[in-house]
Design a protein around this motif. Structure first.
Motif, mmCIF file in Angstrom:
data_model
loop_
_atom_site.group_PDB
_atom_site.id
_atom_site.type_symbol
_atom_site.label_atom_id
_atom_site.label_comp_id
_atom_site.label_asym_id
_atom_site.label_seq_id
_atom_site.Cartn_x
_atom_site.Cartn_y
_atom_site.Cartn_z
ATOM 1 N N GLN A 526 43.159 11.027 22.919
ATOM 2 C CA GLN A 526 42.385 11.160 24.155
ATOM 3 C C GLN A 526 43.444 11.573 25.049
ATOM 4 O OE1 GLN A 526 38.934 11.009 24.925
ATOM 5 N NE2 GLN A 526 39.660 12.096 26.658
ATOM 6 N N ARG A 527 43.041 12.398 25.917
ATOM 7 C CA ARG A 527 43.863 12.847 27.061
ATOM 8 C C ARG A 527 43.384 12.212 28.303
ATOM 9 N NH1 ARG A 527 48.970 14.427 28.430
ATOM 10 N NH2 ARG A 527 49.106 15.482 30.576
ATOM 11 N N TYR A 528 44.453 11.656 29.082
ATOM 12 C CA TYR A 528 44.375 10.773 30.581
ATOM 13 C C TYR A 528 45.024 11.779 31.561
ATOM 14 C CZ TYR A 528 41.965 6.823 28.308
ATOM 15 O OH TYR A 528 40.818 6.042 27.667
ATOM 16 N N CYS A 529 44.363 11.721 32.560
ATOM 17 C CA CYS A 529 44.892 12.442 33.697
ATOM 18 C C CYS A 529 44.938 11.612 34.956
ATOM 19 C CB CYS A 529 44.292 13.519 34.162
ATOM 20 S SG CYS A 529 42.682 13.464 34.755
ATOM 21 N N ALA A 530 45.829 11.524 35.735
ATOM 22 C CA ALA A 530 46.108 10.799 37.002
ATOM 23 C C ALA A 530 44.951 11.591 37.862
ATOM 24 C CB ALA A 530 47.505 10.904 37.775
ATOM 25 N N SER A 531 44.316 10.510 38.831
ATOM 26 C CA SER A 531 43.230 10.930 39.668
ATOM 27 C C SER A 531 43.104 9.922 40.904
ATOM 28 C CB SER A 531 41.892 10.609 38.795
ATOM 29 O OG SER A 531 40.709 10.823 39.818
ATOM 30 N N TRP A 532 42.761 10.295 41.930
ATOM 31 C CA TRP A 532 42.651 9.402 43.251
ATOM 32 C C TRP A 532 41.294 8.821 43.330
ATOM 33 C CZ3 TRP A 532 46.647 9.204 46.344
ATOM 34 C CH2 TRP A 532 47.410 10.406 46.377
ATOM 35 N N ASP A 533 40.418 9.044 42.280
ATOM 36 C CA ASP A 533 38.995 8.195 42.163
ATOM 37 C C ASP A 533 38.972 7.834 40.773
ATOM 38 O OD1 ASP A 533 36.701 7.087 42.803
ATOM 39 O OD2 ASP A 533 35.648 8.953 42.658
ATOM 40 N N LEU A 534 38.724 6.501 40.473
ATOM 41 C CA LEU A 534 38.449 5.697 39.263
ATOM 42 C C LEU A 534 37.166 6.347 38.507
ATOM 43 C CD1 LEU A 534 39.455 3.997 36.895
ATOM 44 C CD2 LEU A 534 38.348 2.149 38.375
ATOM 45 N N VAL A 535 36.250 6.342 39.247
ATOM 46 C CA VAL A 535 34.813 6.476 39.034
ATOM 47 C C VAL A 535 34.424 7.943 39.026
ATOM 48 C CG1 VAL A 535 32.310 6.133 39.140
ATOM 49 C CG2 VAL A 535 33.983 4.390 39.557
ATOM 50 N N GLN A 536 34.272 8.582 37.754
ATOM 51 C CA GLN A 536 33.947 9.876 37.660
ATOM 52 C C GLN A 536 32.497 10.042 37.199
ATOM 53 O OE1 GLN A 536 35.936 12.801 38.259
ATOM 54 N NE2 GLN A 536 37.197 11.782 39.152
ATOM 55 N N LYS A 537 31.434 10.440 38.160
ATOM 56 C CA LYS A 537 29.921 10.298 37.853
ATOM 57 C C LYS A 537 29.665 11.680 36.865
ATOM 58 C CE LYS A 537 28.640 7.504 41.700
ATOM 59 N NZ LYS A 537 27.925 7.760 42.941
ATOM 60 N N LEU A 538 29.886 11.660 35.562
ATOM 61 C CA LEU A 538 29.648 12.695 34.701
ATOM 62 C C LEU A 538 28.443 12.272 33.990
ATOM 63 C CD1 LEU A 538 33.113 13.224 33.113
ATOM 64 C CD2 LEU A 538 32.246 14.380 34.973
ATOM 65 N N ASP A 539 27.347 13.386 33.933
ATOM 66 C CA ASP A 539 26.362 13.177 33.159
ATOM 67 C C ASP A 539 26.253 12.600 31.665
ATOM 68 O OD1 ASP A 539 25.148 14.047 35.650
ATOM 69 O OD2 ASP A 539 24.872 16.136 34.651
ATOM 70 N N VAL A 540 27.217 13.095 30.885
ATOM 71 C CA VAL A 540 27.555 12.462 29.617
ATOM 72 C C VAL A 540 27.938 10.938 29.518
ATOM 73 C CG1 VAL A 540 29.030 12.696 27.378
ATOM 74 C CG2 VAL A 540 28.431 14.855 28.860
ATOM 75 N N GLY A 541 28.647 10.566 30.654
ATOM 76 C CA GLY A 541 28.911 9.163 30.754
ATOM 77 C C GLY A 541 27.691 8.320 31.100
ATOM 78 N N HIS A 542 26.844 8.854 31.501
ATOM 79 C CA HIS A 542 25.673 8.074 32.091
ATOM 80 C C HIS A 542 24.412 7.831 31.172
ATOM 81 C CE1 HIS A 542 26.786 6.980 36.221
ATOM 82 N NE2 HIS A 542 27.546 7.987 36.177
ATOM 83 N N ARG A 543 24.567 9.140 30.296
ATOM 84 C CA ARG A 543 23.390 9.175 29.438
ATOM 85 C C ARG A 543 23.755 8.272 28.106
ATOM 86 N NH1 ARG A 543 23.153 14.974 30.327
ATOM 87 N NH2 ARG A 543 24.503 15.308 28.300
#
Length: 910
Positions: A526-543
């Motif tokens: 799995q590829r991870y990237c540095a981000s300013w925000d921890l929560v990414q509101k993606l539809d896939v993650g919520h479904r």
């Protein structure tokens, strides 16, 4: 007020309002790491052999309570618990002890685009499994054996491997070797033994290989920790539970190897300081410090520097758990995890129940940094350079922080919680005095507050998902742990930047590539990237659901393959679903309309019809239904029966014979049923010969099923019910009503059952002796037209009595206050027939049978056994038992209360 550096470190990051050692003026760049958007995990390998061999979770009872609830007398359990000197059988860190260590390790081959992945496998996970990951055509390629499976070590460790450690060799040593090059060493630890391997890279086949070097068995104490030396790759250290330290040199042990590859090692002469004298501590781990003969040894209450450069080891106390106050939670805090920090060997990190501290061996008893970690019993801790996590960055504005920063990963594999703690030196301007000072003594600062690290990448930490996950955990039964229902991470490793950049594109702020081992038996990247925000509101993650309610993933299937064909049986639960949703009539109407072919067909033979009629006649069903159904039901009451069960029997008694033929059958009549070879065989219970109404609770199971061989044919026993009562009631309503009516689909068998229960309750209010609090007598109605004359005689005692079964002594506030097993009146109200003993009955030795037991109970006892007579010995034993039983009745409060409520003489059976 200006504080010194020592005083500044007393304010933990996360607990004080404005911690002085928290970097706030200059930003070190994004410090959140999330799965890269629009990327999905890639499975390198998947096998049931990688399932972890986990046991059920430990008991959360105290040690004495655990023994007392395990069929051990309380006095004995207390004695055993006192001998052990343990207050609690369940340790707070026991939940993480199943997955205390990282179960996956990576070894990078120098000058090769290959990384070797190590893990445990085997029936008891007593062998090392491994494979290589090769970069080819801008993708990761699995490299195992010729059959495409993983490689496995030749030897067995004979016990479950608890931890794996790898140590790479230097690049210079690798280049000097020729042929099969040694790229590193591996150490596998069980509870009482350590096994060493050399890892070779076979250039001809471009595949790794493991060579077994030797082992060491410890009999006096279990193994707590082990480590490789960063200075001399062939040296390692082992720490035992009793505090003993053993140094092993693989080169010298191999040269003077004795048979069976047994290593001896050198035991260090260490005299531990135990000033407290309590010895209520546990050893945590050992690491090499800045010198090959200087060690850092951690205990649950203290950390020591062990200098072994002389014959007698010199001890220096570096840290004590008391130095964490006043910010610790509770008075009895302790260290839980320990790790080396940085490459110079001066720093180390400690985690207690509430705090994470960074320490330096040059400053004993003075931590450099403190954090409040807010984790539940962390057991895993490791320190990475920030450059390993923020590699391949397109933005070089924060390059200074990437090269000089560090990240501590702290968490627990069992709890699936990991947090990231970033720190580094102060960002002083180049050429300044502060910059020159930091070259010799680095005053570290915490970079931002701790952040969560989602290793599984299948989670979302937004408020909605967190609340939904907690509710999902709470919905599970008490004996099921949510870890057994969720695909969790059991181990992980981070690829170096040289291999990762050959496959993954650069990110804006950098990132890393993770290889992880899941509890489902998958090894994936799995590829991870540095981000300013921890929560990414993606539809896939919520479904996607957070908890998949499947069978437990945490178990081991072993090496043996399943030799039998796997067949899956699928059951049609449309009728059950319709019943639970209250639309059974609608489902039946739909099924009946979709049926094709003639419906009027003789399904049962004449013989079966006669058998069924005879059985119903024995049970009290008249062939022409001349007897009142409710009277038949009350006459059938012998043992204690709930009002709901009485109503159910009445509903059975009112069904016509045509529907009863559907409810009962013989196996011979099912011969023409559409069963094929793939259908699951059905077994039903035999209708008993005793006179009782359906559903025939007292009966024996059938000895055959709907499948039989040509050698063994089924008998003519009547079995059933093969259809449940709600289906039969709905069919009866369709038979009497109009199937095409829309109102017909609103019929509910549950409503019908409730009406019948009310009718039975009204009859029972007049026909049974009961406590006045059970019924409201004003609601009782006269049912003289629906009862036999023997029930109308007011002079005779009432033949039944009512009571409420309770789970203990009744409360003083009233009978309806809180001890009942159910809250519904039709379930908590029991009715039974009063047994009247004949006044002229005389027990004689010539005729003493089962009726002798009638004196022992208020109700009539019936036995489904052949008639028998008792002799003198049995009669004497009966008299002895009767005296004991009468004495028990006299002092048993619920029995006396029952007799009192129903106006029975509790001593009339004496």
């Amino acid at each position: 007020m200006e504080l010194s550096e020592e005083w500044k470190s007393y304010f933990p990051i996360g607990k004080s309002l404005d911690p002085p050692l928290l970097l706030s003026s200059v930003s070190p760049g994004p410090l959140f790491f999330i799965p890269k958007p629009r990327t999905f995990p890639k499975t390198l390998f998947s096998s049931p052999s990688l399932f972890p061999p986990l046991l059920p979770p430990p008991s959360r009872l105290s040690f004495s309570r655990f023994l007392s609830t395990s069929s051990v007398p309380y006095s004995t359990s207390s004695s055993i618990a006192s001998r052990f000197g343990l207050e609690s059988f369940y340790d707070d860190s026991a939940s993480s002890s199943f997955l205390l260590h990282n179960r996956l390790h990576l070894l990078h081959c120098p000058d090769q685009n290959i990384v070797v992945v190590f893990f445990t496998t085997g029936a008891n996970h007593d062998r090392i499994g491994f494979f290589a990951v090769l970069v080819q055509d801008n993708d990761f390629k699995f490299l195992g054996d010729r059959d495409g499976d993983i490689l496995i070590s030749d030897n067995h460790c004979n016990h479950k491997i608890l931890r794996i450690l790898v140590n790479p060799v230097d690049d210079d040593d690798f280049e000097e070797n020729s042929g099969d090059s040694v790229v590193g060493y591996l150490m596998a630890c069980t509870l009482y033994s350590v096994h060493w391997y050399s890892v070779k890279f076979v250039k001809s086949s471009k595949s790794p290989a493991l060579d077994y070097l030797g082992c060491k068995l410890f009999k006096s104490s279990s193994i707590v920790s082990a480590c490789f030396s960063p200075h001399l790759p062939q040296e390692s250290m082992v720490l035992l539970q009793n505090g003993a330290l053993f140094l092993f040199d693989l080169e010298s042990d191999i040269n003077c190897q004795i048979p069976n590859a047994y290593f001896k090692g050198s035991k260090l002469r260490v005299l531990w300081d135990d000033s407290s004298g309590s010895e209520n501590y546990k050893w945590l781990g050992v690491e090499f410090s800045w010198h090959p003969r200087i060690l850092i040894v951690a205990r649950s209450d203290a950390v020591f520097l062990v200098d072994n450069r002389l014959d007698q080891c010199n001890l220096i106390c570096l840290a004590k758990v008391e130095m964490l106050s006043p910010y610790t939670v509770g008075e009895e805090d302790q260290f839980l995890a320990f790790s080396r920090a940085g490459a110079d060997g001066f720093q180390f990190v400690l985690a207690s129940r509430s705090l994470l501290v960074l320490c330096d061996v040059r400053k004993p008893m003075m931590p450099l940094l403190r954090w409040a970690h807010n984790l539940d019993n962390p057991c895993y801790i490791h320190v990475f350079r920030l450059s390993e996590l923020r590699s391949q960055s397109r933005d070089d504005r924060n390059q200074w922080a990437t090269e000089s920063g560090f990240c501590i990963i702290l968490g627990s594999f069992w709890n699936c919680e990991f947090r990231l703690f970033c720190y580094g030196p102060s960002p002083a301007s180049e050429g300044s005095t502060a910059s020159e000072i930091t070259k010799f003594c680095k005053p570290f600062l915490a970079w931002d507050f701790p952040s969560d690290l989602l290793l599984s990448s299948r989670e979302c930490h937004c408020g909605s998902c967190l609340v939904r996950e907690e509710f999902s955990k709470g919905a599970l039964p008490e004996w099921v742990d949510w870890q057994q229902k969720k695909d969790i991470v059991l181990g992980f490793g981070i690829l170096n930047r040289d291999i990762s950049e050959l496959v993954c594109e650069s990110d804006e702020f950098g990132g890393f590539t993770l290889i992880r081992l899941m509890s489902s038996g998958k090894i994936e990247t799995q590829r991870y990237c540095a981000s300013w925000d921890l929560v990414q509101k993606l539809d896939v993650g919520h479904r996607e659901p957070l908890l998949n309610f499947e069978d437990s993933l945490l178990y081991s299937l072993g090496d043996d393959e399943y030799k039998f064909p796997k067949k899956f049986k699928y059951l049609n639960l449309d009728y059950l679903r319709g019943y639970l949703n209250g639309n059974l009539a609608e489902v039946l109407d739909s099924k009946m309309k979709s049926c094709k072919g003639p419906l009027e067909k003789e399904s049962f033979g004449l013989d079966f019809h006669e058998i069924l009629c005879e059985k119903l006649k024995v049970c009290g069903f008249g062939r022409f239904r001349s007897s009142p159904p409710l009277a038949i039901v009350f006459n059938d009451i012998n043992s204690p029966t709930s009002i709901c069960e009485v109503a159910s029997r009445q509903m059975w008694a009112t069904l016509p014979l045509e529907l009863l033929q559907l409810a009962f059958s013989g196996y011979s009549e099912l011969f023409d049923a559409p069963f094929d070879d793939n259908t699951m065989p059905l077994k039903f219970s035999v209708v008993p010969d005793l006179p009782q109404l359906p559903p025939f609770l007292l009966r024996k199971p059938s000895g055959c099923s709907t499948k039989w061989s040509h050698k063994v044919w089924p008998d003519d026993s009547l079995v059933g019910p093969v259809l449940p009562l709600p289906v039969l009631l709905t069919l009866h309503e369709f038979r009497n009503g109009c199937p095409d009516s829309e109102n017909m689909c609103e019929y509910s068998s549950e409503v019908e059952l409730g009406l019948r229960c009310n009718e039975v309750m009204q009859v029972a209010a007049e026909m049974a002796v009961s406590d006045s609090s059970l019924f409201n007598n004003d609601e009782a109605i006269s049912l003289a037209d629906d009862r036999d004359e023997m029930w109308l005689d007011s002079q005779r005692p009432k033949p039944f009595f009512l009571y409420h079964p309770v789970g203990g002594e009744p409360s003083s506030t009233g009978q309806l206050q809180g001890n009942y097993m159910y809250k519904d009146e039709k379930f908590i109200t029991m009715i039974t027939k009063v047994h009247e003993k004949e006044a002229d009955s005389i027990v004689t030795m010539a005729n003493v049978g089962l009726e002798l037991f009638d004196d022992l109970s208020l109700i009539e006892l019936k036995f489904d056994v052949p008639a028998m007579n008792f002799m003198s010995q049995e009669l004497e034993a009966y008299k002895t038992l009767k005296r004991q039983f009468s004495k028990w009745q006299e002092y048993f409060n619920p029995y006396q209360e029952l007799c009192k409520q129903n106006n029975f003489n509790s001593q009339r059976r004496e």
